[in-house]
Design an enzyme around this catalytic site. Structure first.
Site, short mmCIF file in Angstrom:
data_model
loop_
_atom_site.label_atom_id
_atom_site.label_comp_id
_atom_site.label_asym_id
_atom_site.label_seq_id
_atom_site.Cartn_x
_atom_site.Cartn_y
_atom_site.Cartn_z
N SER A 79 59.42 27.90 -22.41
CA SER A 79 59.57 29.24 -21.82
C SER A 79 59.31 30.25 -22.93
CB SER A 79 61.00 29.41 -21.30
OG SER A 79 61.28 30.76 -21.00
N TYR A 118 70.18 28.42 -21.76
CA TYR A 118 68.74 28.30 -21.47
C TYR A 118 67.93 28.55 -22.74
CZ TYR A 118 64.43 28.95 -18.70
OH TYR A 118 63.16 28.85 -18.16
P1 NAD Z 1 62.19 25.53 -9.57
O1 NAD Z 1 63.63 25.75 -9.35
O2 NAD Z 1 61.19 26.03 -8.57
O3 NAD Z 1 61.89 23.97 -9.78
C1 NAD Z 1 62.73 23.18 -10.57
C2 NAD Z 1 62.43 21.73 -10.28
O4 NAD Z 1 63.32 20.93 -11.08
C3 NAD Z 1 62.68 21.33 -8.83
O5 NAD Z 1 61.75 20.36 -8.44
C4 NAD Z 1 64.09 20.73 -8.88
O6 NAD Z 1 64.36 19.82 -7.83
C5 NAD Z 1 64.01 20.03 -10.22
N1 NAD Z 1 65.31 19.72 -10.77
C6 NAD Z 1 66.39 20.53 -10.96
N2 NAD Z 1 67.41 19.83 -11.46
C7 NAD Z 1 66.98 18.56 -11.62
C8 NAD Z 1 67.57 17.37 -12.10
N3 NAD Z 1 68.84 17.34 -12.51
N4 NAD Z 1 66.83 16.23 -12.11
C9 NAD Z 1 65.54 16.24 -11.66
N5 NAD Z 1 64.92 17.34 -11.20
C10 NAD Z 1 65.64 18.48 -11.18
O7 NAD Z 1 61.91 26.13 -11.03
P2 NAD Z 1 60.57 26.57 -11.78
O8 NAD Z 1 60.61 28.04 -11.95
O9 NAD Z 1 59.36 25.93 -11.17
O10 NAD Z 1 60.86 25.94 -13.22
C11 NAD Z 1 60.20 24.80 -13.71
C12 NAD Z 1 60.30 24.80 -15.23
O11 NAD Z 1 59.61 25.96 -15.75
C13 NAD Z 1 61.73 24.88 -15.76
O12 NAD Z 1 61.87 24.06 -16.90
C14 NAD Z 1 61.87 26.34 -16.15
O13 NAD Z 1 62.82 26.54 -17.16
C15 NAD Z 1 60.45 26.63 -16.63
N6 NAD Z 1 60.12 28.06 -16.64
C16 NAD Z 1 60.16 28.78 -15.49
C17 NAD Z 1 59.85 30.14 -15.54
C18 NAD Z 1 59.86 31.00 -14.32
O14 NAD Z 1 59.76 32.22 -14.48
N7 NAD Z 1 59.95 30.46 -13.12
C19 NAD Z 1 59.49 30.73 -16.76
C20 NAD Z 1 59.47 29.95 -17.90
C21 NAD Z 1 59.78 28.60 -17.83
#
Ligand code: NAD
Length: 264
Positions: free
Chosen positions: A146, A159
């Protein structure tokens, strides 16, 4: 159709039932990789996603609900994937959760859960997958960190700590395998509009008595100079690039896809 051909490769994407991970899984399968999906959600919806990818891309797609907060389950995901889709050549550590609270009010169990899912699970999956990659002298490990892996924001202590840790893990793994055909990189996205961020928008709107539009403009995108959300598809394209021929020269890098956030 991408001109990067991943036919015959096997890929695991943790947390791929939603958001960024789902986009990455589609992109890798579209390029010909057999894919192991992972994450939580409605069983029927997940099966629809899985079967849809099989019929759209003609690849093998497996699913495991392994809980990334448990080390043994994270390690088990690698063996389950080997049984379902074959050798694991590509490992995308993407599963992640968020909780926002001041440090002195941060619930210890939330802290531990975030560190476990967003950081420790990547140790376990890499630790379990590396032997096969070394044996074949090929591997692509991509850790979805991130902008918060590079800079901090208040109220996101767990985080930010986990994502900084993930960037450090990425560099260390890259150095350890630098002379092999395995690479390890981190992608550092800014805000992407996924269910994870939608939840934060709702929370902030409640806390600050603001509309969702005001929260998006004045809080969420305040740190993102482009004033636009990053597109999940652009992250998936970057993962695909790292898995392709030109990706061979990238290792130990933290690739910012953040609309200029960390340029400040
Ligand atoms: P999201 O909530 O849409 O998806 C998260 C995914 O992780 C889902 O498939 C969920 O079922 C799975 N998950 C959650 N807990 C779990 C567990 N204990 N075991 C297995 N799977 C699990 O979130 P997203 O925004 O797509 O985030 C995905 C990644 O990207 C994360 O690591 C997040 O930190 C990172 N990220 C997101 C953003 C953003 O703005 N959305 C920015 C930077 C980084």
């Amino acid at each position: 159709m991408s001109d990067i051909d991943l036919s015959g490769r096997g890929a695991i994407v943790t947390g791929s039932t939603s958001g960024i991970g789902l986009g990455i899984a589609h992109q890798l399968a579209r390029a010909g990789a057999n894919v192991m999906l992972n994450g939580f959600g409605d069983a029927g919806e997940i099966e629809n996603i899985r079967a849809g990818m099989v019929s759209d891309y003609g690849v093998t797609v497996g699913y495991s609900g392994a809980d990334m907060s448990h080390g043994a389950a994270a390690r088990g995901l690698i063996t389950d994937a080997q049984a379902a889709i074959g050798d694991v050549d590509i490992l995308v550590n993407n599963a992640g959760i968020q909780h926002v609270a001041p440090i002195d009010e941060f619930p210890p169990e939330k802290w531990e859960m975030i560190i476990a899912i967003n950081l420790v699970s990547s140790f376990h999956t890499i630790n379990a997958a590396l032997a096969g990659m070394k044996a074949r002298n090929f591997g692509r490990i991509v850790n979805i960190a991130s902008a918060h892996g590079l800079v901090a924001s208040p109220y996101k202590s767990a985080y930010v700590a986990a994502k900084h840790g993930l960037v450090g893990l990425t560099k260390t793994v890259a150095l350890e395998v630098a002379e092999t055909g395995i690479t390890c990189n981190a992608i550092c996205p800014g805000f992407v509009q996924t269910p994870l961020v939608d939840g934060q928008i709702d929370d902030q709107a409640k806390v600050n008595n603001m509309s969702r539009e005001e929260v998006i403009r004045d809080i969420v995108l305040a740190s993102q100079p482009s004033k636009r959300f990053v597109e999940a598809g652009h992250i998936a394209d970057t993962v695909l690039f790292l898995c392709g021929p030109a990706g061979a020269s990238f290792t130990g890098a933290s690739l910012s896809i953040d609309g200029g956030w960390t340029a400040r």
